[in-house]
Design a protein around this motif. Structure first.
Motif, PDB file in Angstrom:
ATOM      1  N   ALA A 195       0.801  -1.217  -0.014  1.00 23.70           N
ATOM      2  CA  ALA A 195      -0.031   0.069  -0.107  1.00 23.70           C
ATOM      3  C   ALA A 195       0.685   1.137  -0.079  1.00 23.70           C
ATOM      4  N   LEU A 196       1.964   1.314  -0.652  1.00 20.19           N
ATOM      5  CA  LEU A 196       2.730   2.730  -0.882  1.00 20.19           C
ATOM      6  C   LEU A 196       1.774   3.497  -1.791  1.00 20.19           C
ATOM      7  N   PHE A 197       2.053   4.644  -1.308  1.00 17.73           N
ATOM      8  CA  PHE A 197       1.215   5.918  -2.121  1.00 17.73           C
ATOM      9  C   PHE A 197       1.943   6.176  -3.424  1.00 17.73           C
ATOM     10  N   PRO A 198       1.028   5.994  -4.447  1.00 17.27           N
ATOM     11  CA  PRO A 198       1.679   6.125  -5.984  1.00 17.27           C
ATOM     12  C   PRO A 198       2.173   7.384  -6.028  1.00 17.27           C
ATOM     13  N   HIS A 199       1.510   8.491  -5.629  1.00 16.76           N
ATOM     14  CA  HIS A 199       1.835   9.838  -5.848  1.00 16.76           C
ATOM     15  C   HIS A 199       3.143  10.357  -5.110  1.00 16.76           C
TER      16      HIS A 199
END
Lengths: 345, 510
Positions: free
Chosen positions: A93-97
């Motif tokens: 669940a890394l933040f893609p932004h």
């Protein structure tokens, strides 16, 4: 804070979905700095338990304390952001932004800039990902993503780190290496860790303490060796590997087995289970040494050893041998009963 | 709030009628609409599908260019095409006079007929089918196509027995969109004197001043809109299984023979010429001879931009809130999306009743309230167009990302603010551009709801065209195209140059 207060204490925690109990009166405590693995088949309630601890899921019964403070009860849930628990998701669940640095900084934006930078640099170094600090999540390999996710969770210096199936998305041959180095880094960070997994090898390889779970119940809690050698039930035993189960009769403080009488001082007379790991049985074509008569039905080379399918006493067993034994031969099966277990029916 | 105009229409239709329009007239208008919709549906289906199949599956000169350029007619409002073609092909127009003089023949058709309108609207709306079908063909699994080949399918069998049946949901969705737009069109059909329900709505209101009879024209439209909307949604449901987790490989386009290459390039060129270049070029040519009223143009350009920007921002803001909220209330999104199928004229009529109440209580509120109502009408009509990309953008945020944000110290609102909105940033920009373009092109709702003396580019184009001053009508029409063209180019390039597998493939490289 008294040093003997457990980091996490779960008391009779239960969770129900409709009529089904996902978790039923689970109780345990985790000590500072220990790495505990919660092992169970999929659907046994271990993920629900993890979500209850992290505050994403309410409790239907029981209470949860973290560092002695009550965090969850029937009518109260401290929201996840105020629990001091870090959670690493199965998909990371890394933040893609955000880039790697931005992801790790996400939870500590309230700190002064200099302190943020210091912590991020420390974590990047500790998990050997300093060279990735400006990379974006989609550029990272699975193992690298996981390190970022763990660093991100540890940046807030949580009292407890929860990992949900941490290696499930990775290649088998990568897993062992990653597991070993991750374990080292987690120990060096001094974190108290609870790992949820369905892989017994993984659990045995990482855990200081093991918790076995099935059907919403915690079956056993102890060191890996204790759980492996002294399982409290057939279900608990089978979570850690194959367990052969033979029906025996107990009479006068001893069980009648295929390999002779075995003392059973604690069991009442009547039927019982004799439980043996396959590694405690030895197959030999030499009939002179005694044992139980059997017949090999099928043989397969497994690399370094041979897999045998053996018919013994009307039961088909999958055993291993170092020497090849051609099928359709009568053989003798000997057993080492010193670690065998007897459980009442 | 978004459903308000829909309720308004039904209530108004039940009210007392002052214009006394016979049910037979409504039926006649409805028949025209139906016939036109049928023609446009068939034409766009054939043109759009053929273009998409050519571009996706075959190699020919200009393929890459056409793959995005074929969507460009979306920049041109249908009425601009109508002005261009009607003038170019007018019986007394230069082209026909020249043809008669040269060959002594006249073209065997007349543009101001249902057939002519169907041609113009198809040229304007085929991109809806093209984009939907292109996406469907690009997304089809190569494995299935290769399996078909292994089973002995030729290229044609592959199209008709494999690709088309698989893309049927996309075809239905694309055609439904094109037909919706066709029903909603006012400017083009009105100029071509084809009397559809939408022209009926506007005329009943503007000539007879009767909201009730306008609403009566609007009711069958609303029913048709609901039906088309249902078709579009239902067909989309079937698509889900297609987009599974399969790994994507590039579909390798098949080379064509020399003749085939020429034919393919010619077909695509003709489509682009018909949809944009010829009518826009003709308007531009006429413009050179005209003397535009620059002050008026500039004033309405300012109004158009103001409405477009304000409308886009309000719509996107509402859509974002709705998208974040629909997780708890799924029905709300459904209702809000119904507005997209509803023609602007109907929306405007629906808003007139509540507006009348406001005007009664606050007679001096005037311009501000009118503009607010207009923006509300835009928002209600275009909500679905904004909701869709934003929903897709937000879908990139997995539940575990949301929960990760929670466990990293954010409240629920904080997680939405710091994770969901930034991730959906690109989608929100896309939505803003789409809405902006649609508002620039919008005519009937603006015509009905705009405050007195508040003209937009579309409105003055319509005014000039009503007076048959096509040279003058060209300027605002071309300005609209000029304003939306960059946005359309950016959007279509973004949509068509991206392949679904692209990102995934680069994801897990070691």
């Amino acid at each position: 804070m008294a040093s003997n207060t457990p980091i996490l204490q779960v008391e009779q925690a239960s969770r129900r979905y409709g009529a089904r109990w996902a978790v039923e009166s689970a109780s345990f405590a985790l000590e500072q700095g220990r790495i505990t693995c919660l092992l169970g088949p999929s659907g046994c309630g271990k993920s629900s338990l993890l979500r209850m601890i992290s505050g994403l899921e309410p409790l239907d019964e029981g209470r949860i304390f973290i560092r002695g403070q009550m965090m969850s009860a029937v009518d109260h849930v401290t929201p996840p952001e105020h629990r001091g628990v870090g959670l690493v998701f199965q998909d990371n669940a890394l933040f893609p932004h955000l880039d790697v640095r931005g992801n790790i900084a996400f939870g500590i934006r309230h700190l002064p800039k200099a302190e943020q930078q210091q912590r991020i640099d420390d974590l990047l170094a500790r998990f050997h990902i300093s060279h990735l600090s400006g990379s974006w999540p989609h550029m990272l390999s699975g193992g690298e993503q996981q390190r970022v996710a763990i660093a991100r969770a540890l940046a807030r210096q949580p009292s407890l780190l929860l990992l949900d199936e941490p290696f499930s998305g990775l290649d088998t041959h990568l897993r062992a290496t990653l597991r070993k180095s991750l374990l080292q880094d987690l120990r060096a960070a001094g974190a108290t860790v609870l790992i949820v997994t369905h892989d017994p090898e993984e659990a045995m390889g990482m855990a200081d303490e093991l918790m076995l779970m099935a059907g919403g119940h915690i079956l056993q809690h102890g060191t890996p060796q204790f759980c492996y050698d002294r399982p409290t039930s057939l279900a608990a035993a089978r979570l850690l590997g194959d367990m052969l189960d033979f029906a025996v009769d107990v009479r006068g403080g001893a069980a009648e087995t295929l390999w002779g009488r075995m003392p059973a001082p604690l069991l009442a007379d009547g039927p019982a289970h004799l439980m043996l790991r396959p590694s405690m049985l030895y197959v030999s074509s030499d009939a002179s040494g005694g044992g139980a008569a059997a017949q090999v039905q099928d043989m397969r080379y497994l690399g370094g050893e041979y897999g045998l399918r053996v018919l013994m006493d009307g039961q088909l067993l999958d055993l291993k041998a170092l020497q090849p034994i051609e099928p359709d031969q009568p053989v003798m099966v000997r057993a080492d009963l010193s670690h065998a277990l007897l459980l009442p029916c | 709030m978004v459903a308000l105009p829909l309720i308004g229409v039904v209530l108004a239709a039940l009210g007392p009628d002052s214009a006394d329009i016979a049910g037979r007239d409504v039926a006649r208008y409805a028949a025209t609409s139906l016939w036109l919709g049928l023609l446009v549906g068939c034409l766009t289906a054939i043109l759009g599908t053929a273009a998409a199949w050519l571009v996706v599956m075959h190699r020919f000169p200009g393929r890459r260019f056409f793959s995005w350029a074929l969507a460009l007619p979306l920049a041109a409002p249908a009425f601009a095409l109508a002005y261009g073609y009607a003038d170019l092909l007018d019986v007394a127009g230069p082209l026909r006079i020249w043809l008669r003089d040269q060959w002594g023949h006249d073209l065997p058709f007349e543009i101001r007929t249902i057939g002519g309108a169907a041609f113009i609207l198809s040229a304007a709306f085929y991109p809806y089918v093209y984009l939907a079908m292109r996406a469907a063909f690009v997304n089809q699994s190569v494995n299935v196509l290769e399996a078909a080949q292994m089973l002995g399918c030729g290229r044609r069998t592959m199209l008709f027995h494999v690709a088309l049946p698989m893309a049927r949901p996309a075809l239905a969705a694309g055609v439904a969109l094109a037909v919706m737009e066709c029903f909603a069109d006012y400017g083009a059909v009105q100029f071509l004197s084809v009397q559809t329900l939408t022209t009926g709505v506007v005329r009943a209101w503007s000539v007879y001043g009767s909201t009730a009879s306008a609403a009566r024209f609007a009711l069958p439209l609303l029913a048709a809109a609901a039906l088309l909307f249902w078709v579009e949604r239902a067909s989309r449901k079937g698509q889900v299984h297609e987009s599974g987790r399969a790994r994507w490989r590039d579909i390798s386009p098949l080379p064509l023979g020399r003749l085939g290459q020429v034919a393919a390039s010619l077909f695509c060129t003709l489509l682009l010429l018909a949809g944009l270049v010829i009518p826009a070029g003709w308007l531009l040519w006429k413009l050179l001879a005209a003397r535009p009223d620059w002050a008026w143009l500039l004033a309405s350009l300012k109004n158009s931009l103001l409405l477009g920007l304000a409308g886009a921002l309000v719509t996107v803001a509402l859509a974002t809130m709705l998208a974040l909220g629909t997780r708890h209330l799924p029905l709300a999104g459904r209702i809000a999306s119904l507005g997209y199928a509803t023609p602007g004229a109907v929306m405007a009529i629906g808003l007139l009743a509540p507006a009348g109440v406001i005007w009664n209580y606050m007679p001096s509120s005037g311009t501000g309230i009118a503009i607010l109502l207009l923006i509300l009408a835009y928002a209600a009509r275009l909500m679905a167009a904004a909701l869709e990309p934003i929903d897709a953008g937000l879908a990139r945020v997995t539940p575990s990302m949301r929960q990760a944000a929670r466990s990293l110290g954010r409240s629920e609102a904080g997680a939405a603010w710091s994770v969901e909105l930034p991730v959906a940033r690109g989608a929100m920009l896309t939505a803003t551009l789409i809405i902006f373009i649609d508002i620039l092109k919008e005519l009937p709702a603006t015509l009905i709801l705009r405050p007195f003396d508040f003209d937009t580019l579309a409105v003055i184009a319509n005014n000039y065209a009503q007076d048959e001053r096509l040279g003058q009508a060209g300027a605002p029409s071309l300005l609209i195209i000029l304003l939306s063209l960059p946005a359309v180019i950016w959007l279509t390039r973004r949509v068509t140059l991206a392949r679904p597998g692209q990102q995934d493939d680069s994801d897990w490289k070691e």
